[in-house]
Design a protein around this motif. Structure first.
Motif, mmCIF file in Angstrom:
data_model
loop_
_atom_site.group_PDB
_atom_site.id
_atom_site.type_symbol
_atom_site.label_atom_id
_atom_site.label_comp_id
_atom_site.label_asym_id
_atom_site.label_seq_id
_atom_site.Cartn_x
_atom_site.Cartn_y
_atom_site.Cartn_z
ATOM 1 N N GLU B 701 -24.801 30.590 -5.819
ATOM 2 C CA GLU B 701 -23.739 29.507 -4.990
ATOM 3 C C GLU B 701 -22.959 28.773 -4.877
ATOM 4 N N THR B 719 -21.145 28.781 0.639
ATOM 5 C CA THR B 719 -21.307 30.240 0.734
ATOM 6 C C THR B 719 -22.080 31.043 -0.731
ATOM 7 N N THR B 720 -22.347 32.418 -0.859
ATOM 8 C CA THR B 720 -23.162 32.872 -2.111
ATOM 9 C C THR B 720 -21.592 33.669 -1.891
ATOM 10 N N ARG B 761 -16.204 26.790 6.493
ATOM 11 C CA ARG B 761 -16.530 27.727 5.469
ATOM 12 C C ARG B 761 -15.404 28.564 6.381
ATOM 13 N N VAL B 765 -13.829 30.829 3.803
ATOM 14 C CA VAL B 765 -14.531 32.028 3.764
ATOM 15 C C VAL B 765 -14.388 32.626 4.198
ATOM 16 N N ASP B 766 -14.392 32.583 6.236
ATOM 17 C CA ASP B 766 -14.101 33.758 6.431
ATOM 18 C C ASP B 766 -12.587 33.629 7.259
#
Lengths: 99, 812
Positions: B701, B719-720, B761, B765-766
């Motif tokens: 995590e 995020t994980t 995020r 991340v995305d």
């Protein structure tokens, strides 16, 4: 006035400390080429003012960022004022006068 | 000859505008005309005078000596009847004419008195017992009369009417409030809030409230005996106060040929339409179709007018005011701003009501921004809401935080309840009294007060309360400090704008930024600019050593006595006997006064004089641990899976890898990381700028925005991921996004909530914005450009780089 060092001992925009009769004096070389001289020790908590950042008006003590007017020595942040000294450039020499 | 400035109106607008003009060094021969026979008083306080809680003398703002001291000629009790636009003169009722070069009309407004039969007596003005509520004379007459009578009716359930009703209660036993609309304060409140206010006013104050009540007649032959409503009801009374709104005093201007609609029509510079030298300000002015009856817009107008008139800023413009009000209405706290009800289908509206306590709260959100809020009975969150409303700030994820203080210390201390000698800033020892005194000396920006007193300049945790004290002491006249949005104080630009300008002008040194964008260099801005330029240009940055803070000039952390601390790198907190032996030998050889384990799992050698730093580095022959910069500091780890019975991931190895890759990377603030091998959190990863927690199943995590310094915050789960490699990439990407977007000295614990974890995020991340590859490339470049600063020890970078600055030893 007397010679206490050479101008090129101080990089532009910085300060250096000089010993004068057992007293420490901070001399600053402003980016416009002129010099300012103050007592070297911050009256707040004894910080080394020659290590502070400067501009054309003020010096900031590196310890707690108190500010003083380099020309008058007046505190800009509610601390005691600094002693300032007359200082001149003669050729490449730093000439220090009286407080 | 000096220009002649004539000001018609000596109320709050006229006097404030003159103050603003004087503050800008405006050099005029000033003549002021006041209709009332007094100096300038605070009209807002009239309700306090009526209620008897304030003395008349306490409401005067500028006494006569102020006018004399500033060379202002003041004519009180003199009404201007006509302005001759062509001859440029104003004509008073007493027949005198006064010439002007510049004219300011600040005639204010008067009570609106609806045409109700019986209000007036022919030839005698108001009927005996009928009062308007507008001036000090009105107030005095009302008090005198009310004291000798029993029952009062107030017509008008707006702010003024409520204040009048509350005030009258101090002088007579029965007060009834009659309001023509369906609920109280209908201009500011929705129906439910208005109902809640009615309930409080009736139950707690004992004022009877009649809504939907239209007064059709004032009864009584010689003096008032009652009022009659349109439903036929008669309410007996012997005093009637009319507080049914205000109307601009614009008739004189209209008759003199100026543009007048509902008020005197002005442009964005407060000039009367089609006039070069005539201005209007305050309640008599109509700007973009709006007239205002509150004081805050008037302050804004006065500033623009003064900027323009004095030439201080000829481009200053007034764009209208977002009206946000916070008031104690008849003893009940009320705040309102923006919309009072949702307008669109997708407006979010949140409401909380607690009728027993008379509490109503409503916020309206559109596209993630606050567009309206109403609070009755509990206005604790109003300062935050007003800021969010004015500046369009991002709102907390947890929407309930808009209405309540969740978690954290219970209940905010009330500023007014604090003692004067109570210490507010525990770092710099500044009391509430010292802050208030600074405000009273005329410093009315939060940052100005912080500069002068140094309050909030230590760890910074007291900043919110300093802000509230300044707001309180300034009585709602806090001046917005535009510099608050600047990246550094010396360059008037927020960070994105500044970065753009740096790129456009190809500015690679701090001095070139000042020369191009800031005018004069500013010591307080140098360090932040140096950090930004280094981040932007990497190897192409032109390093000027004076732009660096002393720590960055000598790669060590300055201590209270002017000596320095030396912290060698110890990746992931893992060391070896050989390393420990070396450190021990160096400490002995140099008589190091203190050897200390740090919170970041390293060893600190304290008390090293500046001039000995290169020698100590050489003897250590270890890389710098960067325990001095606004930079990536350290990665704290636990023992992980190799030895720990509980460890589910190899936290130590990952921590070392992270530190090896991102060592020394500069940023807007410190970056402290941790990797912990299981959720027991031995390495404190939940409270780091970026913390990694191994969880069962080979997953990790990643938490960001945590802190456990002066400010304590658990990081948000970003995020994980399933591999250490992904942790490496996302760490770099997050840190780069932070470096490019955070304000100077804004730690991640402030940055992440400001941007919002969802948005972070999306980007990190995305990759919703498609910038991930760019962030990764920028970070790669920074990593590649890294050089251990302790290797640069053979030649000083500047003359006297390591020369002492303190009389530790007397120099020869």
């Amino acid at each position: 006035m007397r010679v206490i060092g050479r101008v090129d001992e101080i990089p532009p925009g910085e300060g250096r400390a000089f010993a004068v009769d057992g007293q420490m004096i901070a001399v600053f070389r402003l980016r416009d080429g002129s010099l300012r001289a103050t007592q070297a020790v911050c009256p707040h908590k004894g910080g080394p003012l020659a290590d502070g950042q400067i501009d054309l008006k003020q010096v900031l003590c590196p310890l707690h960022l108190n500010a003083w007017d380099l020309t008058t020595g007046c505190s800009l942040s509610g601390q005691p004022d600094l002693t300032v000294y007359d200082v001149l450039i003669d050729d490449d020499k730093i000439l220090l006068g009286d407080a | 000859m000096r220009q002649r400035l004539v000001v018609i109106g000596n109320g709050m607008a006229g006097a404030r505008t003159v103050e603003e003009i004087l503050a800008r060094g405006g050099d005029f021969d000033i003549t002021m005309f006041g209709d009332e026979p007094y100096g300038n008083y605070n009209r807002i306080m009239l309700s306090n005078v009526l209620a008897g809680v304030e003395d008349e003398s306490g409401i005067f703002l500028n006494d006569l000596s102020w006018y004399v001291g500033h060379g202002i000629t003041l004519h009180t009790g003199t009404r201007i009847e006509r302005i001759d636009r062509l001859a440029r003169t104003v004509h008073a009722a007493d027949g005198t004419a006064t010439p002007y070069d510049k004219l300011i009309i600040a005639t204010g407004s008067r009570a609106f008195v609806p045409p109700i039969p019986g209000l007036h007596r022919p030839g005698r003005g108001y009927h005996q017992g009928v009062f308007a509520f507008r001036t000090l004379d009105d107030t005095r007459a009302m008090i005198r009369y009310a004291k000798e009578h029993q029952r009062a009716v107030v017509i008008g359930g707006g702010l003024l009417g409520l204040e009048a009703a509350r005030g009258l209660q101090s002088h007579l036993p029965h007060v009834t409030l009659i309001h023509a609309a369906g609920h109280l304060m209908n201009a500011q409140l929705n129906e439910v809030a208005g109902g809640m206010l009615k309930q409080s006013v009736e139950a707690r104050l004992g004022i009877e409230v009649v809504v939907n009540g239209r007064t059709t007649e004032i009864l009584g032959k010689h003096a008032v005996t009652g009022v009659k409503l349109d439903d036929g009801r008669v309410i007996e009374c012997d005093v009637v106060v009319v507080a049914a709104g205000i109307r601009a005093n614009a008739e004189m201007a209209a008759a003199s040929g100026f543009a007048v609609e509902r008020g005197i029509v002005v442009d964005d510079r407060m000039r009367v339409r089609d006039e070069d030298d005539v201005y209007a300000v305050g309640e008599c002015a109509q700007h973009r179709g709006e007239t205002y009856g509150l004081v805050a817009p008037l302050w804004d107008q006065a500033k623009v007018l003064a900027d323009h008139l004095t030439g201080t800023n000829p481009l200053a413009e007034y764009h209208g005011s977002q009206v946000a009000t916070k008031l104690k209405v008849a003893g009940v706290d009320v705040a309102s701003m923006g919309l009072k009800e949702p307008e669109r289908d997708d407006d979010e509206s949140l409401t909380f009501t607690e009728p027993a306590k008379g509490i109503y709260k409503n916020v309206i959100i559109r596209d993630g921004r606050l567009v309206g809020a109403t609070m009755v009975g509990d206005v604790k969150k109003v300062a935050f809401l007003m800021q969010a409303f004015d500046r369009g700030l991002a709102l907390p994820e947890e929407r309930a935080e808009l209405m309540f203080d969740l978690g954290g210390p219970a209940g905010e201390v009330k500023v007014e309840d604090m003692a004067d000698d109570e210490q507010v800033c525990n770092c710099n020892g500044v009391s509430k009294g010292a802050i208030c005194a600074t405000v009273q000396q005329g410093c009315k920006t939060v940052s100005g007060v912080m500069d002068k007193t140094r309050a909030g300049k230590g760890c910074g945790t007291c900043k919110p309360i300093v802000q509230r004290i300044v707001e309180w002491a300034a009585g709602g006249e806090v001046e917005e400090d535009p510099a608050a949005s600047y990246y550094v104080p010396g360059i008037p630009m927020p960070k994105p704008e500044l970065m753009n300008a740096i790129r456009v002008h190809d500015l690679r040194s701090v001095s070139s930024v000042f020369a191009k964008l800031g005018g004069e260099e500013d010591a307080k801005s140098k360090m932040g600019l140096a950090s930004l330029l280094k981040m932007m240009w990497g190897g192409d940055y032109v390093d000027e050593r004076d732009a660096r803070f002393i720590n960055d000039r000598v790669h060590a952390n300055i201590q209270r006595d002017g000596t320095f601390s030396v912290v060698p790198q110890m990746k992931g907190g893992v060391t070896t006997p050989a390393q420990l032996r070396r450190i021990a030998e160096v400490a002995e050889k140099h008589d190091v006064p203190m050897v200390k384990l740090t919170g970041g799992q390293r060893i600190d050698l304290l008390g090293i004089p500046k001039e000995k730093l290169p020698e100590v580095w050489a003897d250590l022959d270890m890389p710098s641990g960067w325990a001095y910069g606004k930079s990536f500091r350290t990665v704290k780890t636990c023992v992980g899976s190799d030895f720990c019975r509980f460890g589910v991931g190899d936290s130590t190895a990952l921590g070392i890898a992270l530190e090896e890759r991102y060592q020394g990377i500069e940023g807007p603030g410190k970056m402290k990381l941790a990797v912990t091998g299981c959720p027991r959190n031995c390495a404190e990863a939940y409270v780091k700028d970026l913390g990694v927690v191994a969880i069962d199943g080979g997953k990790w995590e990643i938490y960001v925005g945590g802190a456990a310094g002066a400010h304590i915050r658990k990081g948000d789960l970003l995020t994980t991921v399933g591999s250490a490699a992904e942790v490496m990439v996302l760490t770099g990407r997050f840190l780069q996004y932070y470096r490019e977007n955070a304000n100077w000295l804004e730690r991640t614990y402030a940055f992440v909530p400001r941007v919002g974890i969802d948005r972070v995020r999306e980007i990190v991340v995305d990759d919703k914005d498609g910038i991930a590859a760019g962030l990764d490339a920028a970070m790669d470049a920074s990593v590649a450009a890294y050089r251990d600063p302790w290797k640069d020890r053979d030649q000083p970078a500047t003359p006297g780089q390591f020369r002492t600055s303190l009389p530790l030893t007397v120099l020869t």
